[in-house]
Design an enzyme around this catalytic site. Structure first.
Site, PDB file in Angstrom:
ATOM      1  N   TYR A 289      78.494  55.173  65.392  1.00  0.00           N
ATOM      2  CA  TYR A 289      77.434  54.946  64.413  1.00  0.00           C
ATOM      3  C   TYR A 289      76.749  53.615  64.701  1.00  0.00           C
ATOM      4  CZ  TYR A 289      79.709  58.629  61.652  1.00  0.00           C
ATOM      5  OH  TYR A 289      80.250  59.804  61.236  1.00  0.00           O
TER       6      TYR A 289
ATOM      7  N   HIS B  63      75.873  47.924  66.386  1.00  0.00           N
ATOM      8  CA  HIS B  63      76.872  48.915  66.016  1.00  0.00           C
ATOM      9  C   HIS B  63      77.210  48.757  64.534  1.00  0.00           C
ATOM     10  CE1 HIS B  63      80.433  51.478  66.281  1.00  0.00           C
ATOM     11  NE2 HIS B  63      79.868  51.946  67.376  1.00  0.00           N
ATOM     12  N   HIS B  64      77.419  49.882  63.856  1.00  0.00           N
ATOM     13  CA  HIS B  64      77.675  49.837  62.413  1.00  0.00           C
ATOM     14  C   HIS B  64      78.979  49.112  62.087  1.00  0.00           C
ATOM     15  CE1 HIS B  64      77.127  50.745  58.293  1.00  0.00           C
ATOM     16  NE2 HIS B  64      76.376  51.805  58.460  1.00  0.00           N
ATOM     17  N   SER B  65      79.895  49.053  63.042  1.00  0.00           N
ATOM     18  CA  SER B  65      81.162  48.372  62.785  1.00  0.00           C
ATOM     19  C   SER B  65      80.974  46.874  62.555  1.00  0.00           C
ATOM     20  CB  SER B  65      82.130  48.599  63.951  1.00  0.00           C
ATOM     21  OG  SER B  65      81.573  48.150  65.162  1.00  0.00           O
TER      22      SER B  65
END
Length: 506
Positions: free
Chosen positions: A23, A159-161
């Site tokens: 994601y 990055h969604h992280s």
């Protein structure tokens, strides 16, 4: 590398970067002037190392390398799962800013008046290019091309992280200043919670207050139990109706197309005040109306191909099931917080992915009175506010990640997304116009890609504007501009209905 330099991934971050999941967020920022790339590079060189998450990377272990080179080896999958929950940590690293900034050489004469399409095509191509896992997971793309809403566009991909929408908006506000006062930081928007029933009964007798409190507690427990049972059914078998908006497992790897529309935030506030609801209620009502019109139009098109055209009739089945995964902020502090507070240890508004998802049923069907969508939206939102669905699901996912590993947790999370139709997110932005080192910002437009749903709707406030962002899998939804049109038209029809009822003066 010392232990103090490492930080473990949060539960949602482990899901977002687990095996088979990727994601990413894309924030498109429109500027009112051309972008000086030297200014961007100089600012990043001075400040990027101060932010531990932005200047950190994830370790690439031998098991993970082996997994990508030998994808059918089950031992490698097992070893990677062990790395996920027990060893995945952010590692501070030296960062070369030039590796993360891309300045495109664009010929204005070649593009002409197709600036919007050029930007959309460029961002769509980005969704097919993975981020380099050997360094911090972000990059910036500078596009000095004129569009309908800006003189130039900056695209921030990450990055969604790394963090959720609240975290990213806090970072943007920390990097900018008020346009009206170049020495002043943007004003942090103050959000007030709506008064609940018990607040309005403070001056009543203790017996009545006790009865109301008992009723509220019983309703909270019942709603939570029902929501968790529906969530379990969603994971196991309960799926949305196949419509012109419904995606599938292939959607997460397909290229995404992005479109946006800027509408008046004042119009939304007018509707909110007259209907006695929140801005979120209004936005959900507008979304339900727009999706209803779009789905109905798809049925009309199908009928026309078969020789029948019924554009004015409701062609939507009364048994249709359309649900959205709505992202919820789980922090105890409401709204965006200063970056310094979010980065402080033991903070209640900690930086990261402190979010979860609630599954919200959408009311889909043509209504003769557009205000009906608003009343239904308020009813749905009020019920979800009286449920502990989101925090309990977060705790369940944390337990699964700890015991069974990131791969299992991500698979369960993905099952929920696969069974629903859309994802909806709403983030509050600056209350006044802001600038980045002399570059006034025209709009801020965030979105996400990599999830299995074919439709992502993100709503972002900025000064006196509301930016409606639509991200789609174009193999399923070929024209995101049509959805933007429907959102804008639905908002106009609601305001017009209030004017016709004499509740609002033009």
């Amino acid at each position: 590398m010392t232990k103090e330099e490492e930080e473990p991934l949060s539960p949602m971050a482990r899901i977002f970067q687990s095996s088979g999941t990727d994601y990413c967020t894309v924030i498109t920022i429109g500027f009112k002037t051309k972008i000086n790339s030297d200014v961007v590079l100089d600012d990043l060189k001075q400040n990027v190392s101060k932010h531990p998450r932005i200047s950190s990377k994830l370790p690439i272990g031998l098991a993970k390398d082996f997994l990508f080179t030998h994808p059918i080896n089950h031992t490698a999958h097992w070893a990677y799962d062990l790395i996920g929950p027990t060893g995945a940590r952010w590692i501070k690293t030296e960062i070369n800013v030039e590796d993360h900034v891309y300045v495109q050489d664009i010929d204005p004469d070649e593009i002409g008046d197709q600036g919007d399409k050029f930007v959309e095509d460029y961002i769509s191509r980005l969704t097919t290019l993975p981020l380099d896992r050997s360094r911090p997971l972000w990059d910036i793309h500078i596009l000095n091309v004129k569009t309908s809403d800006a003189e130039a566009v900056g695209v921030i991909r990450s990055h969604h992280s790394l963090g959720d929408g609240m975290s990213r908006m806090s970072l943007i506000m920390a990097c900018t200043h008020k346009t009206s006062d170049p020495e002043a930081l943007p004003t942090i928007p103050i959000l007030k919670r709506r008064e609940n029933v018990s607040d309005g009964l403070r001056d009543t007798g203790w017996f009545l207050r006790s009865m109301v409190a008992i009723y509220a507690t019983v309703r909270l427990i019942c709603n939570t139990i029902v929501d968790l049972l529906l969530l379990l059914a969603t994971v196991l078998f309960l799926k949305d109706t196949e419509t012109s908006l419904k995606g599938g497992a292939e959607a997460e790897s397909n290229p995404r197309r992005f479109s946006h529309r800027i509408v008046s935030l004042d119009d939304i506030r007018i509707i909110k005040d007259v209907m006695d609801m929140t801005i979120n209620d209004v936005l959900l009502g507008v979304t339900q109306a727009a999706l209803s019109r779009y789905i109905n139009g798809a049925y009309v098109k199908t009928n026309e191909q078969g020789g029948t055209s019924t554009p004015l009739l409701n062609n939507i089945s009364c048994n249709i099931r359309v649900r959205a995964g709505v992202l919820i902020n789980l922090r105890s502090e409401f709204g965006i917080q200063p970056l310094a507070d979010m980065m402080a240890k033991e903070s209640k508004c900690r930086w990261g992915n402190h979010i979860n998802i609630v599954v919200l049923p959408l009311s889909i069907g043509l209504e003769t009175d557009p205000l009906v969508y608003l009343s239904k939206a308020k009813s749905s939102m009020d019920r979800k506010k009286n449920s502990l669905h989101a925090p309990i699901l977060y705790s369940i996912l944390s337990f699964i990640l700890t015991v069974f590993g990131a791969k299992i947790g991500a698979a369960l999370f993905k099952r929920v997304l696969l069974s629903t139709t859309a994802c909806i997110s709403n983030v509050n932005g600056p209350t006044e116009e802001i600038s980045f080192h002399g570059h006034p910002i025209a709009y801020i437009n965030p979105s996400v890609y990599g999830h299995p749903q074919a439709l992502m709707i993100h709503l972002q406030s900025y000064a006196d504007k509301m930016v409606i962002s639509i991200a789609v899998d174009s193999t399923i939804i070929p024209d995101p501009h049509k959805l933007c049109d429907e959102m804008e038209e639905s908002l106009k029809s609601m305001k017009t209905a209030l004017v016709e009822k004499g509740l609002v003066k033009m």
